[in-house]
Motif scaffolding. Structure first.
Motif, PDB file in Angstrom:
ATOM      1  N   VAL A 181       0.830  -1.211   0.000  1.00  9.19           N
ATOM      2  CA  VAL A 181       0.000   0.000   0.000  1.00  9.19           C
ATOM      3  C   VAL A 181       0.860   1.256   0.000  1.00  9.19           C
ATOM      4  N   ALA A 182       2.015   1.198   0.661  1.00 10.03           N
ATOM      5  CA  ALA A 182       2.894   2.366   0.672  1.00 10.03           C
ATOM      6  C   ALA A 182       3.404   2.665  -0.737  1.00 10.03           C
ATOM      7  N   ILE A 183       3.795   1.638  -1.466  1.00  8.04           N
ATOM      8  CA  ILE A 183       4.240   1.830  -2.853  1.00  8.04           C
ATOM      9  C   ILE A 183       3.110   2.432  -3.686  1.00  8.04           C
ATOM     10  N   ALA A 184       1.919   1.866  -3.551  1.00  8.71           N
ATOM     11  CA  ALA A 184       0.773   2.344  -4.331  1.00  8.71           C
ATOM     12  C   ALA A 184       0.440   3.793  -3.996  1.00  8.71           C
ATOM     13  N   CYS A 185       0.460   4.140  -2.716  1.00 11.63           N
ATOM     14  CA  CYS A 185       0.112   5.503  -2.295  1.00 11.63           C
ATOM     15  C   CYS A 185       1.132   6.524  -2.780  1.00 11.63           C
ATOM     16  N   VAL A 186       2.411   6.202  -2.637  1.00 20.21           N
ATOM     17  CA  VAL A 186       3.460   7.140  -3.035  1.00 20.21           C
ATOM     18  C   VAL A 186       3.472   7.331  -4.551  1.00 20.21           C
ATOM     19  N   VAL A 187       3.351   6.245  -5.298  1.00 24.25           N
ATOM     20  CA  VAL A 187       3.338   6.344  -6.759  1.00 24.25           C
ATOM     21  C   VAL A 187       2.095   7.090  -7.233  1.00 24.25           C
ATOM     22  N   SER A 188       0.954   6.817  -6.609  1.00 18.28           N
ATOM     23  CA  SER A 188      -0.277   7.532  -6.953  1.00 18.28           C
ATOM     24  C   SER A 188      -0.122   9.022  -6.683  1.00 18.28           C
ATOM     25  N   TYR A 189       0.479   9.361  -5.556  1.00 17.86           N
ATOM     26  CA  TYR A 189       0.741  10.763  -5.205  1.00 17.86           C
ATOM     27  C   TYR A 189       1.577  11.451  -6.277  1.00 17.86           C
ATOM     28  N   LEU A 190       2.606  10.756  -6.758  1.00 17.60           N
ATOM     29  CA  LEU A 190       3.475  11.343  -7.778  1.00 17.60           C
ATOM     30  C   LEU A 190       2.770  11.468  -9.125  1.00 17.60           C
ATOM     31  N   PHE A 191       2.022  10.449  -9.507  1.00 18.48           N
ATOM     32  CA  PHE A 191       1.394  10.440 -10.824  1.00 18.48           C
ATOM     33  C   PHE A 191       0.107  11.251 -10.887  1.00 18.48           C
ATOM     34  N   SER A 192      -0.420  11.660  -9.731  1.00 18.25           N
ATOM     35  CA  SER A 192      -1.603  12.528  -9.776  1.00 18.25           C
ATOM     36  C   SER A 192      -1.231  13.942 -10.208  1.00 18.25           C
ATOM     37  N   GLY A 193       0.066  14.256 -10.183  1.00 19.78           N
ATOM     38  CA  GLY A 193       0.540  15.523 -10.720  1.00 19.78           C
ATOM     39  C   GLY A 193       0.018  16.733  -9.966  1.00 19.78           C
ATOM     40  N   ILE A 194      -0.232  17.807 -10.718  1.00 17.02           N
ATOM     41  CA  ILE A 194      -0.714  19.056 -10.109  1.00 17.02           C
ATOM     42  C   ILE A 194      -2.234  19.009 -10.067  1.00 17.02           C
ATOM     43  N   SER A 195      -2.750  18.254  -9.140  1.00 18.80           N
ATOM     44  CA  SER A 195      -4.204  18.126  -8.994  1.00 18.80           C
ATOM     45  C   SER A 195      -4.538  17.805  -7.556  1.00 18.80           C
ATOM     46  N   THR A 196      -5.745  18.166  -7.154  1.00 20.18           N
ATOM     47  CA  THR A 196      -6.222  17.903  -5.799  1.00 20.18           C
ATOM     48  C   THR A 196      -7.715  18.184  -5.739  1.00 20.18           C
ATOM     49  N   ILE A 197      -8.401  17.544  -4.799  1.00 20.49           N
ATOM     50  CA  ILE A 197      -9.813  17.873  -4.600  1.00 20.49           C
ATOM     51  C   ILE A 197      -9.949  19.109  -3.713  1.00 20.49           C
ATOM     52  N   TYR A 198      -8.866  19.483  -3.008  1.00 19.40           N
ATOM     53  CA  TYR A 198      -8.874  20.669  -2.153  1.00 19.40           C
ATOM     54  C   TYR A 198      -8.012  21.746  -2.819  1.00 19.40           C
ATOM     55  N   ASN A 199      -8.622  22.641  -3.566  1.00 12.06           N
ATOM     56  CA  ASN A 199      -7.818  23.551  -4.360  1.00 12.06           C
ATOM     57  C   ASN A 199      -7.165  24.675  -3.565  1.00 12.06           C
ATOM     58  N   ARG A 200      -7.398  24.740  -2.240  1.00  9.55           N
ATOM     59  CA  ARG A 200      -6.701  25.729  -1.412  1.00  9.55           C
ATOM     60  C   ARG A 200      -5.484  25.125  -0.714  1.00  9.55           C
ATOM     61  N   GLN A 201      -5.166  23.878  -1.023  1.00 10.15           N
ATOM     62  CA  GLN A 201      -3.917  23.311  -0.518  1.00 10.15           C
ATOM     63  C   GLN A 201      -2.745  24.126  -1.038  1.00 10.15           C
ATOM     64  N   MET A 202      -1.728  24.275  -0.210  1.00 11.08           N
ATOM     65  CA  MET A 202      -0.529  25.001  -0.618  1.00 11.08           C
ATOM     66  C   MET A 202       0.611  24.014  -0.841  1.00 11.08           C
ATOM     67  N   ILE A 203       1.416  24.285  -1.836  1.00 12.08           N
ATOM     68  CA  ILE A 203       2.559  23.423  -2.138  1.00 12.08           C
ATOM     69  C   ILE A 203       3.751  23.913  -1.318  1.00 12.08           C
ATOM     70  N   GLY A 204       4.125  23.157  -0.310  1.00 17.22           N
ATOM     71  CA  GLY A 204       5.278  23.508   0.504  1.00 17.22           C
ATOM     72  C   GLY A 204       6.569  23.064  -0.148  1.00 17.22           C
ATOM     73  N   GLU A 205       6.529  21.873  -0.713  1.00 23.65           N
ATOM     74  CA  GLU A 205       7.675  21.334  -1.445  1.00 23.65           C
ATOM     75  C   GLU A 205       7.141  20.554  -2.629  1.00 23.65           C
ATOM     76  N   ALA A 206       7.578  20.914  -3.828  1.00 26.40           N
ATOM     77  CA  ALA A 206       7.055  20.324  -5.055  1.00 26.40           C
ATOM     78  C   ALA A 206       7.360  18.827  -5.120  1.00 26.40           C
ATOM     79  N   LYS A 207       6.490  18.098  -5.817  1.00 31.16           N
ATOM     80  CA  LYS A 207       6.666  16.658  -5.956  1.00 31.16           C
ATOM     81  C   LYS A 207       7.918  16.316  -6.756  1.00 31.16           C
ATOM     82  N   HIS A 208       8.277  17.207  -7.672  1.00 26.19           N
ATOM     83  CA  HIS A 208       9.390  16.956  -8.582  1.00 26.19           C
ATOM     84  C   HIS A 208      10.050  18.287  -8.908  1.00 26.19           C
ATOM     85  N   GLN A 209      11.331  18.247  -9.219  1.00 24.27           N
ATOM     86  CA  GLN A 209      12.074  19.458  -9.539  1.00 24.27           C
ATOM     87  C   GLN A 209      11.445  20.223 -10.705  1.00 24.27           C
TER      88      GLN A 209
END
Length: 435
Positions: free
Chosen positions: A394-422
């Motif tokens: 599940v950890a592999i699935a969650c982390v990979v899903s997090y990365l592949f979801s890209g710049i998207s979220t259901i909460y559009n007021r979330q702030m990006i503290g540290e980008a997923k990728h350079q």
């Protein structure tokens, strides 16, 4: 004892306390937040218990009186009018809580709690496709924030209070206190955790969960019977599954925002939007001849762990949920995301040679992780729900899903503290609605 002796003893006691606090500077902090966490944990846990028990009642009533679904458009009109007349200041829901953490201003109106509760009950009673986490979190946040002035909290302490309330609401509504705590710490600022809120978040979530259970409130249990041994081949399969879940999460997040914009652009009068959305849902139920894709969908989620389902079930649930929530009905996205993820995991078991129940469990949390950008909370949630044996998968699935979801979220007021990728480094410090 003379007055001079009493003064001398008091002076000595004060000196001892000062020395003690100098050696243990965290003690005042721990004491203060222990008391605050006990208070809000007990209240939020009780509120979650009431919410869950009444939600079960309206769900059972709807399933016993299917004809009531025909009234969903009128129910939508009522919810729309209610928010249009008295709920405009709290209509942002979870995004309002996230905004308050980033930039505390006015106290969150208490009416958020009864409004979102009533709106969610109506949505589920008449057959909308929605969840429950949004309601629990909004109730928790609005209730907790009423104590800000009473407890004379500073702006920084108020942030900690809201984070703890989110943790308590999430942990108690799903029966996952550790995941609830991490979710509260992880959800508002992607890529960074607010460590000065760790103690209150964990304590409030654990207390709220205990109080919810003291009210004899039961949570749904899921079971993964077979966990294969770790191998390079199985890790590769988990990576492929995580990619599928991440793409699904991004599709859901982007589509629900676009659908919301479409409803707003085509229907100018807000109360009519859920009215039209209700008509679409009712027609969909009538055409399919099943109530499988409305409400929480818990029975289907359970089935996805036990038997092979139709491979398109996750698509239909996605459509029903997007129409329901984008048009203005109230409720959360998370339980529908559990449904979508679990049935997608079930579907990809047709070509990924991992046990169906394991893939369903991976999808259950990984689509949610990608849609909310909370991979740590979702990994812990799976361990709390399914057991530690599935942890690596599940950890592999969650982390990979997090990365592949890209710049998207259901909460559009979330702030990006540290980008997923350079590649996305320029997005740091920005909210999703600013991108």
């Amino acid at each position: 004892m003379s007055k001079n002796q009493q003064k001398s003893n008091r002076r000595k006691s004060l000196i001892i306390l000062k020395v003690f606090f100098r050696h243990y500077p965290s003690l005042p902090y721990i004491t203060k937040w222990l008391l605050i966490s006990l208070l809000i944990g007990a209240i939020i846990g009780s509120a979650s218990a009431f919410f869950l028990q009444t939600l079960d009642w309206v769900t059972n009533f709807r399933e016993a009186h299917i004809w009531i679904i025909a009234l969903l458009p009128l129910a939508g009109l009522f919810v729309g009018l209610m928010y249009h007349k008295i709920g405009k200041s709290v209509e942002a829901g979870n995004n309002l809580l996230i905004d308050t953490i980033h930039n505390p201003k006015e106290i969150i109106p208490f009416r958020m709690a009864p409004l979102v509760y009533l709106g969610t009950m109506i949505t589920h009673l008449f057959g909308g496709s929605a969840g429950r986490e949004g309601t629990a979190i909004q109730m928790a946040g609005s209730i907790a924030d009423q104590f800000t002035k009473l407890l004379r909290l500073t702006s920084e302490e108020r942030k900690i209070l809201i984070i703890s309330a989110i943790a308590a609401g999430f942990g108690s509504v799903f029966g996952t206190p550790l995941a609830g705590a991490i979710f509260g710490l992880e959800v508002f600022l992607i890529g960074r955790l607010k460590y000065n809120a760790i103690f209150p978040a964990f304590l409030a979530s654990i207390i709220a969960d205990l109080v919810t259970k003291l009210w004899n409130t039961h949570h749904t249990h899921y079971q993964i019977n077979l966990i294969p041994e770790l191998s390079f081949q199985n890790i590769f399969y988990a990576l492929i599954a995580g990619i599928c879940f991440g793409i699904c999460a991004a599709l859901f997040s982007k589509t629900i925002h676009k659908a919301g914009t479409f409803f707003k652009s085509k229907i100018k009068y807000p109360p009519l939007r859920p009215f039209v959305g209700g008509i679409i849902v009712v027609i969909g139920v009538w055409l399919l001849g099943t109530t499988k894709f409305i409400g929480l969908g818990i029975p289907t989620i359970q089935d996805s762990f036990q038997e092979q389902l139709m491979p398109y079930d996750f698509v239909l649930k996605m459509i029903f949920t997007i129409v329901t929530l984008a048009s203005g009905f109230k409720g959360g996205e998370v339980t529908p995301l559990f449904f979508i993820g679990a049935t997608l995991g079930n579907a990809i078991s047709y070509f990924i040679p991992l046990p169906t129940a394991l893939l369903a469990g991976m999808g259950f949390v990984a689509v949610f992780a990608g849609a909310t950008n909370t991979p740590l909370a979702c990994s812990v949630m799976a361990i709390e729900l399914f057991g530690a044996e599935c942890g690596v998968y599940v950890a592999i699935a969650c982390v990979v899903s997090y990365l592949f979801s890209g710049i998207s979220t259901i909460y559009n007021r979330q702030m990006i503290g540290e980008a997923k990728h350079q590649r996305f480094q320029n997005n740091s410090g920005k909210r999703f609605n600013e991108l």
